[in-house]
Design a protein around this motif. Structure first.
Motif: not given
Length: 810
Positions: A716-727
């Motif tokens: 879940l943490q890595r998922l949020v990290q990638m979403l943060t980068l994309q946004k």
């Protein structure tokens, strides 16, 4: 031969005027006559309606509507939908009768006929149809109305094409007059037709609601209505009062006054005794409920709509607003009946409050409410998730039904409010639910023992703001009063009591800035309420189980009940995001003493930021292993739908997909380009205001720089990290973002890039893989920043309206 031809030609020329010289009685002999505002005749053999026009050059109101709709909320073509309202008149020119629409957007309100004429000649009018006179006697003309009725008057074919559902056109061979709903009344004449639109279906929505999507058959209705008399007195519009406006340009206005005129849209209502503190109305406003609404819905709608009488009593009227069940012998098409109708669709969706309005004055002639029948079922579903009431051997508590019925009362009051002329007031929820014209979030509280209390889920009765609004719009000050001064006094008192009206454009914008204008929120402070809801949500999810399912339901259906519990915070997230880079403001007018604008305090903004960060924490996004083991793939005939989470795992429930949809929504609000632009502007003007750089630093610290987790929380943490980068990359590439915002976002990405290069040496495989994927994404951005498009995140299941602007859960 030539002589014979001449005789034949002469005979033809002689026969034409003879045919046109037929009297109305001769032309209508043997036909069924319908008396009413416009008399008309039914030609059974020809399937025709012959209209007797006895009001040439007299203005009337023409309204088209959709009495039988398509049945899909997504398509927005519902039963009872009112189309365009126009002032028209029948104009005769030789054998032609033109249905002419004058241009009331531009006028000269003047006793000088030449001045009025100069404006009429300056702007185009519209002839919306032409007829050939079938017979004429004096000022009475007979025309064949049938072709006018058998057209796509509601422009459904255009709407379906715009929505990519297919190309259609009305087919006359499959269309006909619908005589049962073709009637005459003293003040209106009503005509209805069965219209079949044929073509090639392409879209999923139209295919889901029609037996043969290549032949879409609906009913279209046409109303010719007598305009009100001159006894109505328009009331000046005030942007602070909460009403819709009827607008036009008056070219007779003196140069030192505004040429654009605005009037309140409202019903006609006057006291029998204007001097009395309390008086009955000369003619009360009466609404009638569709008899098709079943119990307990019927009683709830009658009760909720009748709440408005509380506001009219506060404005000095006695029993001036009434709600009754439509009498069995009454016809809902009669213009004299304001109507509340119960509408069925294949999916849940918005309800509507619409009105037929006199464009000349803003007077409401007929209010018409359409209430979606599936909304109460969604509230029931939400209550099931909150209460989890299904335990073996125990009776099911009545709380779920009570919550649904309470919502219906509030919904009836809300939509009737629109038909009284009122806008939404999305700031009302921050002042103890002071208006039924807000969108209400159910108030969910937790008892000391951890159980859920829904006793105050929805407010009861009309709101205090609503009473002030009705006072402004409907108070009868009497013929001798200075109405402007009286209205100014009402508004001054409203403002002195601290009421604020903020409506749709300010509340619905994704990058909205007003810290109190939200849909489906609750409480005086958005950030504090978000934290409270997250606390409630955590306890709900911790004990969520099959007790939320009624006996006999497939276990896979647990997901439907889980969705609104998992996304309990979704609208409060949007509300809290508006505090960040927020600007408090009012619809102030010069000298009224209201706060015009005020930046949100920095401390409040950081509280909102911290609450938003909490929603993307792995510990808030995670679901228990015990719960995940209880949600199997869907059984046959129970496929995935708009009410379930999208998944990347095929047939199985996808907890990471659910987390992705929730976290991505928070990040979209947080990194909205307009919000980012305001953060930079306000920080530049006032150094103590949070700047975009500081916000991005804290966001990256909470995501990419946080202590690495392992297992499920680590995923879940890595998922949020990638979403943060994309946004963040999307912000750097956003064409609407200012240069400084894009440059700052790109700079933070460059700093992150250095960290990611170090992460490639991490021992944990997942961390190295995430770093690699992130660096590849950054390179895609660097190759062509202007055209960079991040991979789309999984969307949330459909949201607004709760309990039922399109569709879905909340």
């Amino acid at each position: 031969m030539k002589k014979l031809y001449s005789l034949l030609l002469g005979g033809f020329l002689l026969s034409a005027p003879l045919a046109s010289a037929q009297t109305l009685a001769e032309k209508t002999k043997g036909l069924q006559k319908f008396p009413g505002y416009f008399p008309f005749y039914w030609d059974e053999k020809g399937g025709r309606i012959l209209l007797e026009i006895d009001k040439l050059d007299q203005e009337i109101l023409y309204v088209s509507s959709l009495p039988q709709g398509v049945g899909s909320n997504d398509l927005g073509l519902d039963r009872g939908q009112i189309g365009q309202t126009r002032i028209v008149k029948f104009v005769k020119s030789g054998p032609k009768i033109l249905l002419l629409q004058p241009n009331y957007d531009y006028r000269a309100v003047s006793p000088n006929p030449e001045e009025r004429k100069s404006v009429e000649q300056a702007f185009a009018q519209s002839v919306i149809w032409g007829f050939k006179a079938e017979a004429q006697e004096g000022n009475r003309v007979l025309v064949d109305l049938t072709p006018f009725l058998l057209r796509d008057s509601h422009q459904i074919s255009d709407k379906l094409e715009d929505l990519k559902q297919g190309s259609y056109k009305a087919e006359e061979s499959r269309s006909a007059v619908f005589l049962p709903n073709t009637k005459g009344f003293p003040q209106n004449s009503e005509f209805e037709a069965i219209i079949t639109l044929t073509g090639k279906a392409k879209g999923r929505e139209i295919q889901s609601v029609t037996p043969d999507p290549n032949a879409v058959t609906v009913h279209m209705h046409h109303s010719f209505i007598q305009l009100p008399d001159a006894g109505y007195k328009p009331r000046a519009f005030d942007p602070r009062a909460g009403y819709y406006a009827n607008e036009y340009m008056d070219y007779a206005t003196p140069i030192d006054q505004p040429i654009l005129k605005r009037q309140l849209v409202r019903h006609r209502l006057v006291k029998k005794d204007p001097t009395a503190n309390q008086s009955e109305a000369v003619e009360p406003i009466v609404y009638y409920l569709d008899r098709g609404a079943p119990e307990p819905v019927r009683s709830a709608l009658l009760e909720g709509a009748a709440w408005w009488n509380q506001a009219f009593e506060a404005a000095g009227y006695r029993n001036a607003f009434q709600v009754k069940l439509l009498p069995e012998d009454a016809d809902p098409m009669d213009i004299r009946y304001n109507l509340i109708q119960w509408v069925h669709r294949s999916t849940r969706g918005w309800s509507y409050g619409a009105s037929i309005v006199d464009p000349r004055t803003g007077e409401i002639i007929k209010g018409q409410v359409s209430l979606g029948s599936l909304r109460v079922r969604q509230d029931f579903l939400i209550a099931e998730g909150l209460l989890q009431p299904y335990e073996d051997g125990k009776p099911t508590p009545p709380d779920m039904l009570q919550m649904g019925v309470a919502r219906l009362r509030q919904l009836a009051a809300h939509e009737v409010g629109h038909t009284l002329g009122l806008y939404h007031n999305y700031s009302a929820s921050t002042r103890d639910r002071s208006s039924v014209m807000d969108y209400p979030m159910p108030r969910i509280t937790m008892r000391p023992d951890g159980s859920i209390d829904l006793s105050e889920a929805y407010a009861v009765g009309i709101g205090s703001w609503d009473k002030r609004a009705i006072l402004y719009g409907y108070q009868d000050f009497g013929p001798q009063a200075d109405e402007k001064a009286a209205l100014d006094a009402v508004m001054k008192q409203t403002l002195a009591e601290g009421y604020v009206f903020i409506s749709d454009a300010d509340a619905r914008a994704a990058g909205g800035a007003h810290p109190t204008a939200h849909l489906w929120d609750d409480g005086p402070n958005a950030a504090a309420e978000l934290n409270r809801l997250l606390d409630v949500r955590r306890q709900l999810l911790a004990r969520f189980s099959e007790k939320a399912l009624a006996p006999g339901q497939p276990m896979a259906m647990l997901e439907e009940v889980l969705v609104p519990m998992y996304l309990l915070q979704r609208y409060q997230v949007e509300a809290a995001s508006k505090e960040l880079g927020g600007l408090y403001y009012t619809y102030a007018v010069k000298g009224d003493g209201q706060t015009i604008t005020r930046l949100v305090e920095p401390a409040e903004q950081w509280k909102a930021f911290d609450a938003l960060l909490r929603t993307i924490s792995p510990w808030e996004l995670a679901l228990s292993e015990e719960l995940l083991l209880k949600i199997p793939p869907r059984p046959v005939n129970y496929g995935r739908s708009r009410e379930t989470f999208p998944a990347r795992t095929g047939l199985t429930f996808d907890p990471l997909g659910a987390a992705e949809s929730a976290a991505a929504t928070t990040l979209e609000f947080l990194l909205n380009p307009q919000r980012a632009a305001r953060l930079e502007e306000y920080h530049a003007r006032h150094a103590e205001q949070p700047g975009l750089g500081a916000v991005l630093d804290k966001l990256l610290a909470a995501t990419w720089e946080a202590r690495p987790e392992t297992g499920y929380p680590g995923e879940l943490q890595r998922l949020v990290q990638m979403l943060t980068l994309q946004k963040l990359l999307a912000l750097a590439a956003a064409p609407q973002a200012p240069v400084g915002v894009k440059a700052l976002a790109a700079l933070k990405v460059e700093d992150l890039k250095k960290q990611l290069q170090k992460e490639q040496k991490a021992k944990e495989e997942g961390r190295r893989a995430t770093a690699l994927a992130a660096l590849r994404t950054i390179r895609q951005f660097e190759d062509n920043p202007e055209k960079f498009q991040p991979a789309p995140a999984l969307p949330m299941p459909d949201g607004a309206p709760i309990g039922s602007n399109d569709c879905g859960t909340w």
